[in-house]
Design an enzyme around this catalytic site. Sequence first.
Site, PDB file in Angstrom:
ATOM      1  N   ARG A 234       0.855  -1.640   0.172  1.00  0.00           N
ATOM      2  CA  ARG A 234      -0.187   0.232   0.162  1.00  0.00           C
ATOM      3  C   ARG A 234       0.609   0.832   0.291  1.00  0.00           C
ATOM      4  O   ARG A 234       2.134   1.213   0.390  1.00  0.00           O
ATOM      5  CB  ARG A 234      -1.093   0.196   1.017  1.00  0.00           C
ATOM      6  CG  ARG A 234      -1.881  -1.050   1.234  1.00  0.00           C
ATOM      7  CD  ARG A 234      -3.185  -0.265   0.265  1.00  0.00           C
ATOM      8  NE  ARG A 234      -4.396  -1.011   0.259  1.00  0.00           N
ATOM      9  CZ  ARG A 234      -4.097  -2.445  -0.577  1.00  0.00           C
ATOM     10  NH1 ARG A 234      -3.297  -2.594  -1.404  1.00  0.00           N
ATOM     11  NH2 ARG A 234      -5.534  -2.983  -0.617  1.00  0.00           N
ATOM     12  N   HIS A 282      -1.213  -0.800 -10.084  1.00  0.00           N
ATOM     13  CA  HIS A 282      -1.811  -1.505  -8.927  1.00  0.00           C
ATOM     14  C   HIS A 282      -2.018  -2.985 -10.071  1.00  0.00           C
ATOM     15  O   HIS A 282      -3.661  -3.253  -9.893  1.00  0.00           O
ATOM     16  CB  HIS A 282      -3.053  -0.772  -8.178  1.00  0.00           C
ATOM     17  CG  HIS A 282      -3.603  -1.172  -7.258  1.00  0.00           C
ATOM     18  ND1 HIS A 282      -3.823  -0.967  -6.374  1.00  0.00           N
ATOM     19  CD2 HIS A 282      -3.495  -3.013  -6.511  1.00  0.00           C
ATOM     20  CE1 HIS A 282      -3.759  -1.381  -5.310  1.00  0.00           C
ATOM     21  NE2 HIS A 282      -3.852  -2.886  -5.140  1.00  0.00           N
TER      22      HIS A 282
END
Length: 319
Positions: A234, A282
């Site tokens: 993250r 991502h």
Amino acid sequence: MNSPIITFVSQLSQREQADWLALLSAKLPNECIKLDQDLSDKERLQCEIAIVANPEPTIFAQYPKLIWVQSLWAGVDALVSQLSKNKSEPPFKLVRLIDPTLARTMSEAVLTWVLYLHRDMPIYLQQQQSALWLQHRYVLPQERTVGILGLGKLGKCSALRLHENGFNVLGWSQSEKLINGVNCYSGDDGLLAMVKQCNILICLLPLTPNTYQLINNSLLRNLPLGASVINFARGGIVANDDLIKCLDSGHIKHAILDVFEQEPLDEGDAFWSHKKVTVLPHISAPTHFASAGEIVASNIGEYRSNGQLPVCIDWQQGY
Ligand code: NAP
């Protein structure tokens, strides 16, 4: 008596919601699964299970009988922080996606990008731009030390894959671990001892108050000169300004970043044009539709047959 309706709550596109609904309904033919927007207020009051993907957190107030919530994603940090904002635990359990297929997908990404760094691809890519023919010394995988922050479902699978491919693998976690072929560390002292050895540092930690900006100037400075960093976890775990400073000073050779605090990454963000940064949108380990459907169906099946809940998030720990 029929089981109560299972609600599907998400902010996915209509098409994606329809696909999930069709998949889950096919895998759970005895269940009635409906989209949140198709439920009446009365039906919402009866729901005990919710399947979610990026739900708007305030919606749970409309479901007072919820016992557990199954996320379709492996990372639930945003949901956990929104739901435990006022420090009190929500009245239901949260289950994240634990899927061996996802762990293998992540380990494939880890291996891919470790090899990219190991074989000096960023350097050769830049050399080509200036037509520079220059060979750098070849380093064997066993001479390359790769450290993984986080030895959970994704970290352990990735560590083993790197070990199979000959790398010298280290790993760090909250609790002590014993993994064949991987030198495991834990605690603050363990972190420092590990980081000091890593030529490549990979982050596979969950984002929690304890891991927020863990990869900061002090940690980066403890990496050996010329080390590289991969963040597949993250964005909030990396202190961006510190990373850029360490890249600019040459202490860190290259960073591969798949995750950012703000996604999509802003068009004007410095990472896009930084010569020592590879930006990925991502993509390291997306939820695999069919295998996730299988896992969710099996979790719900188990619960219906014996009342057994899958592994749940610890609200206090945040993961
Ligand atoms: P997990 O099974 O919960 O593992 C988390 C690991 O981190 C565990 O080893 C845990 O230690 C360790 N940890 C947590 N807090 C720590 C702390 N304060 N200090 C030291 N170690 C700590 O999670 P996972 O399934 O491997 O997933 C990891 C993360 O990957 C997710 O949270 C998500 O954010 C990210 N992810 C990214 C993508 C992508 O496409 N980029 C896809 C899926 C997931 P213990 O073992 O001692 O508990």
